[in-house]
Scaffold this motif. Structure first.
Motif: not given
Length: 201
Positions: A69-73
């Protein structure tokens, strides 16, 4: 395409993609193009799917969902960002515990390029890798390896060895070699590349 497209039969169609560059957009305006926005829900779903299949298996099981989720952001809508993260995790130039401090977007690309070049090329860059990259960057289109070999006065063994060393940063088709993505050339040509700065002129 803009000048001759309407001469084609109705049953022929093209999908043309481009950055919203001023040198491109005006020519295509008459065809009513639509923008694929980075924040589009469909794009985000693609990023999440890619992260789950390509990045998550390289992460600690207990942190996969949170880090994806962090990397997609952090990707700011760019699939290439996630690809570079996956490559970094595979080659050991990036560790899972460093993902939270990884820069977002384009600066993140540049930091990944720098770390990967540092790990892959080190002392080989200036004498071995840079001459071929410089030629590829300067070429008006795909560069045949045989032409590069002739210009650089390399024997075939050295040309193949350097091409192999550069690996997936170059793509090859029938016309020859090209950089795998425009952002790599932009980074190499900027002072942000530091010791890897390459002047294609």
């Amino acid at each position: 395409i803009s000048g001759r497209f309407l001469e084609l039969p109705e049953w022929i169609g093209f999908v043309v993609t481009s950055r919203p560059d001023a040198s491109v957009v005006p020519y295509l305006q008459g065809f009513k193009p639509f923008a694929i926005e980075a924040g589009d829900a469909r794009n985000t779903a693609d990023l999440q799917a890619y992260c789950s299949s390509e990045v998550a298996p390289l992460l600690p099981p207990e942190d996969r969902e949170r880090l994806c989720a962090l990397l997609v952001e952090k990707s700011e809508g760019m699939m290439l960002y996630l690809r570079l993260v996956a490559e970094g995790l595979r080659e050991g130039t990036l560790e899972a515990n460093a993902l939270e401090s990884l820069e977002s977007g384009l600066p993140g690309f540049h930091s990944r390029y720098h770390a990967a070049f540092e790990a892959r090329f080190r002392k080989d860059f200036r004498e071995t890798v840079q001459p071929l990259l410089r030629l590829v960057m300067a070429a008006p289109g795909p560069l045949p390896l045989e032409l590069a070999r002739e210009v650089l006065s390399w024997d075939r063994e050295k040309a193949v060895r350097v091409r192999t060393l550069i690996g997936s940063y170059l793509v090859e088709d029938q016309g020859g070699l090209s950089l795998f993505h425009k952002t790599l050339g932009e980074w190499l040509a900027s002072e942000k590349a530091g010791v890897y700065f390459t002047d294609s002129e």
